[in-house]
Design a protein around this motif. Structure first.
Motif, PDB file in Angstrom:
ATOM      1  N   GLY A   1       0.821  -1.211   0.000  1.00 18.36           N
ATOM      2  CA  GLY A   1       0.000   0.000   0.000  1.00 18.36           C
ATOM      3  C   GLY A   1       0.854   1.261   0.000  1.00 18.36           C
ATOM      4  O   GLY A   1       0.624   2.188  -0.793  1.00 18.36           O
ATOM      5  N   TYR A   2       1.871   1.289   0.878  1.00 17.47           N
ATOM      6  CA  TYR A   2       2.777   2.438   0.905  1.00 17.47           C
ATOM      7  C   TYR A   2       3.545   2.567  -0.410  1.00 17.47           C
ATOM      8  O   TYR A   2       3.746   3.669  -0.923  1.00 17.47           O
ATOM      9  N   ALA A   3       3.968   1.432  -0.947  1.00 14.37           N
ATOM     10  CA  ALA A   3       4.721   1.485  -2.206  1.00 14.37           C
ATOM     11  C   ALA A   3       3.875   2.099  -3.315  1.00 14.37           C
ATOM     12  O   ALA A   3       4.366   2.874  -4.139  1.00 14.37           O
ATOM     13  N   ARG A   4       2.596   1.790  -3.316  1.00 14.94           N
ATOM     14  CA  ARG A   4       1.729   2.355  -4.349  1.00 14.94           C
ATOM     15  C   ARG A   4       1.576   3.862  -4.169  1.00 14.94           C
ATOM     16  O   ARG A   4       1.483   4.605  -5.149  1.00 14.94           O
ATOM     17  N   ILE A   5       1.544   4.300  -2.897  1.00 20.02           N
ATOM     18  CA  ILE A   5       1.481   5.743  -2.651  1.00 20.02           C
ATOM     19  C   ILE A   5       2.760   6.416  -3.162  1.00 20.02           C
ATOM     20  O   ILE A   5       2.727   7.423  -3.869  1.00 20.02           O
ATOM     21  N   VAL A   6       3.894   5.828  -2.793  1.00 22.41           N
ATOM     22  CA  VAL A   6       5.171   6.411  -3.215  1.00 22.41           C
ATOM     23  C   VAL A   6       5.261   6.440  -4.737  1.00 22.41           C
ATOM     24  O   VAL A   6       5.713   7.429  -5.335  1.00 22.41           O
ATOM     25  N   TYR A   7       4.780   5.373  -5.354  1.00 20.40           N
ATOM     26  CA  TYR A   7       4.807   5.351  -6.818  1.00 20.40           C
ATOM     27  C   TYR A   7       3.956   6.476  -7.404  1.00 20.40           C
ATOM     28  O   TYR A   7       4.376   7.167  -8.349  1.00 20.40           O
ATOM     29  N   ALA A   8       2.771   6.674  -6.819  1.00 23.43           N
ATOM     30  CA  ALA A   8       1.876   7.711  -7.320  1.00 23.43           C
ATOM     31  C   ALA A   8       2.502   9.102  -7.202  1.00 23.43           C
ATOM     32  O   ALA A   8       2.199  10.007  -7.972  1.00 23.43           O
TER      33      ALA A   8
END
Lengths: 232, 256, 231
Positions: free
Chosen positions: A185-192
């Motif tokens: 979930g955090y990785a997806r935020i960072v990616y965004a």
């Protein structure tokens, strides 16, 4: 900045953010791992009970949960159950209202089905002759199950069980689809925020690979301990 | 070695009685109208070609197999579907298997102590003493703390015999105890069995060891195709067989 | 079932997408598995290292992560290549269908690598020796002796790989593939009946799983004909 340096900076900045979800990933893994094991043992006992009323429901359960995608199971529990007023008014709503509760429930139900088949494989792998020897000594069915079947089946099941724990760990990443902020979930935020898929997702990949390695090592040691009677 | 004296008195009570016993595996009839009476203290050797029903017969006596017709009485218990406590019968009947079937996850001493501890509620110290004395009797007390996989086949089979004796059985069944052994290990197991016979144990041994049959058995039973063809004392059985099938079997087995 | 009125079409076409992805990924999965197994069995140290790296990485990371890395990563690569030719292009991606099929085939292919390798090593060397002793060439031994024996060994795990493929198809909805989960998410918004929608999706996937399971059982029966006890 050179592209390499830029990537390095991105990795260094994103890893701590991703690791903010590490605790949640671990919680999901341990909670559903333990609850799933309990469920698996119950399902196994139902299957080998010899009663069709117990074994048939267990078989259907295992078939359904192994035959459908875990993502669908997560969505049925997270999105689907709220459709019913009875559930919204029941005491379970305290758990099912939270995505965390839904995630643990879905992962538990799923891994329980797989693990019970693994345990069954272990039980079926116990040599018939050993159980006959137990019977010939006058050991009751219960005693045979506890003192002969269980220790031998556990050792036989460890390698497959270890693989299933790794599968469970991989499945925990799916809770990011129901708003939970685990590492994925955090990785997806960072990616965004960064649009840097290579740096962000590869860093996360390395973290998961390390976890896989630790799980394999741990079970490998456990198996060696359980197999000390085979070593010459 | 000459025949040891029969240690059953002529009028000793029968301890095992099989009456018209049939056993089917699907369509295949493994036992056909078997009648066999064994008196207390008697030593019976059962022989016959493979697939003749020898193992099936002795496995019916402790109900590892369930017979389909006829009656089996063991130490006063009639073996039926209604039998309340088959485990009680099994405690009186020790069994030794072709493949030893020692529990691989338990040390030798724990293999011996398991059943007395669980079934007879024997205390730990007492069970251990009993186990050690039996290991001495089968001449391997020094292996007590090893695991089965660390022993030779002959040693494993002697442990298996001691394990069965731990329950103080009245009857011992041997199901081809030497068939899985390398030739040089057969005699050590037969010696232990001979000792046991001389101590007055009631024994039924399925075996092809004809020397053992000659020297130890009170009676030899020959089976073929699910039937008991002939039963006789060793002297007559080997020197003067009555049936054609017995003669054929003996000529084949003694030829080499 | 009234709530499903108007959605049947969408679920039907969603199911068609599932089947399409399955077959594309199946072919790719077998290909990756065979290449991986060949590399692991080869004498080439570099090939062995690459293949074991492949199996370790893809068996040890979450499927969804592989999928996102593959989809967004390929989009970045594709966009920067395209911008060399036309600087006006802002964003270009591989369609979710192909990115997804490729990603799940890579994942399951890493498991298939081990299956194929194990099957090759599992063939009784005595049979190969017997064939060679009878004067069969290496090639004929491989085709007539090893391949049939390998097939029997590989079939049960291969069935599981096919089940993994069909179930992993559901994950591709995350990158926008319009398969049944994707449809259900849309339908849930407009009908307010999420349970009905996702149970239907579950039922669709369960039917696909059942078809695969039954087919594999039939194939196993055929492959093990020689083991049947004659009466």
């Amino acid at each position: 900045m050179t592209p390499v340096l830029e990537s390095l900076t991105l990795i260094i900045e994103s890893v701590p953010q991703i690791l903010m979800g590490f605790g949640l990933t671990l919680q999901l893994l341990f909670l559903s791992g333990i609850l799933g094991l309990i469920l698996a043992i119950l399902l196994l006992l139902m299957r080998i009970s010899g009663s069709a009323y117990l074994s048939a429901p267990a078989m259907v359960y295992i078939y359904v949960f192994r035959g459908t995608p875990i993502l669908v199971q997560i969505f049925i529990i997270y999105h689907g159950l709220a459709q019913f007023e009875a559930i919204r008014e029941s005491i379970f709503w305290a758990i099912l209202r939270e995505p965390f509760g839904c995630g643990v429930l879905a992962l538990t139900l799923n891994t329980g089905a797989y693990v019970s088949e693994i345990l069954r494989g272990g039980v079926l792998g116990v040599e018939r002759g050993l159980l006959e020897a137990g019977a010939a000594l006058g050991l009751s069915k219960r005693h045979r199950f506890i003192h002969i079947t269980t220790p031998i089946a556990v050792r036989l099941a460890i390698p497959a069980y270890s693989n299933d724990v790794i599968s469970l760990m991989k499945s925990t990443a799916l809770v990011s689809t129901i708003t939970l902020l685990d590492m994925m979930g955090y990785a997806r935020i960072v990616y965004a925020e960064t649009y840097a898929p290579y740096e962000v997702f590869t860093s996360l990949m390395v973290i998961y690979l390390l976890m896989t390695w630790i799980i394999q090592r741990a079970f490998g040691l456990f198996e060696r301990r359980m197999s000390r009677h085979i070593r010459q | 070695m000459s025949n040891s004296e029969p240690n059953s008195e002529p009028n000793a009570e029968p301890i095992i009685v099989l009456k018209d016993v049939d056993k089917f595996f699907g369509d295949f009839q493994a036992l056909k109208k078997i009648n066999l009476t064994v008196k207390k203290g008697e030593r019976i050797v059962v022989c016959g070609p493979s697939g003749s029903g020898k193992s099936t017969m002795i496995r019916c006596i402790n109900r590892l197999e369930q017979h389909n017709a006829g009656q089996i009485t063991v130490a006063g218990h009639v073996l039926t579907d209604q039998i309340k406590d088959i485990d009680a019968v099994r405690r009186e009947v020790g069994m030794v298997f072709q493949n030893f079937n020692l529990f691989p996850h338990l040390s030798v001493i724990d293999n011996l102590m398991l059943a007395p501890r669980l079934v007879r509620n024997t205390g730990k110290i007492e069970a251990r003493e009993k186990a050690m004395s039996l290991l001495e009797r089968v001449r391997i007390p020094e292996q007590a703390d090893k695991y089965p996989s660390q022993l030779s086949g002959g040693q494993q089979q002697r442990v298996a015999i001691a394990r069965a004796l731990c329950m103080n059985p009245e009857i011992m069944l041997f199901d081809e105890p030497t068939s899985a052994l390398d030739p040089e290990m057969i005699s050590e197991v037969l010696e232990v069995m001979t000792d046991l016979a001389q101590d007055g144990m009631t024994m039924i041994c399925v075996t092809h060891e004809m020397g053992f049959a000659r020297s130890v058995a009170d009676e030899v039973v020959f089976m073929d195709e699910g039937e008991i063809v002939e039963r006789n004392n060793p002297e007559n059985f080997f020197n003067n067989p009555q049936h054609q099938r017995t003669k054929l079997f003996l000529s084949q087995i003694l030829a080499h | 079932m009234d709530v499903l009125t108007g959605w049947w079409d969408d679920f039907f076409w969603g199911s068609v997408v599932v089947v399409q992805v399955f077959f594309v990924a199946l072919i790719l999965m077998v290909l990756f598995g065979l290449i991986g197994a060949a590399a692991k069995l080869s004498d080439n140290k570099v090939a062995q290292k690459i293949a074991s790296g492949y199996t370790i990485v893809f068996r040890g990371t979450p499927e969804i992560l592989v999928l996102l890395l593959f989809y967004f990563g390929s989009a970045i690569a594709l966009t920067s290549i395209a911008q060399i030719f036309d600087p006006e292009i802002k964003y270009l991606d591989i369609p979710p269908f192909w990115a997804g099929s490729f990603a799940i085939a890579l994942i399951v292919g890493s498991y298939a690598t081990e299956t194929f390798r194990g099957a090759f090593l599992g063939v009784d060397p005595g049979q190969v020796e017997a064939a060679r002793a009878l004067g069969l060439s290496n090639f004929k031994t491989f085709i007539y002796i090893q391949v049939p024996a390998m097939w029997r060994l590989a079939l049960p795990p291969f069935g599981n790989h096919m089940l993994s493929l069909i179930k992993d198809t559901a994950l591709i909805s995350v990158i926008g593939l319009e398969e049944t989960v994707f449809i259900a998410e849309q339908a849930m918004g407009t009908t307010g009946k999420p349970f009905t929608m996702f149970i239907l999706v579950g039922a669709i996937y369960l039917s696909f799983s059942t078809i695969i399971t039954l087919s594999v059982m039939r194939m196993e029966k055929y492959a093990n004909k020689h083991l049947e006890v004659s009466r």
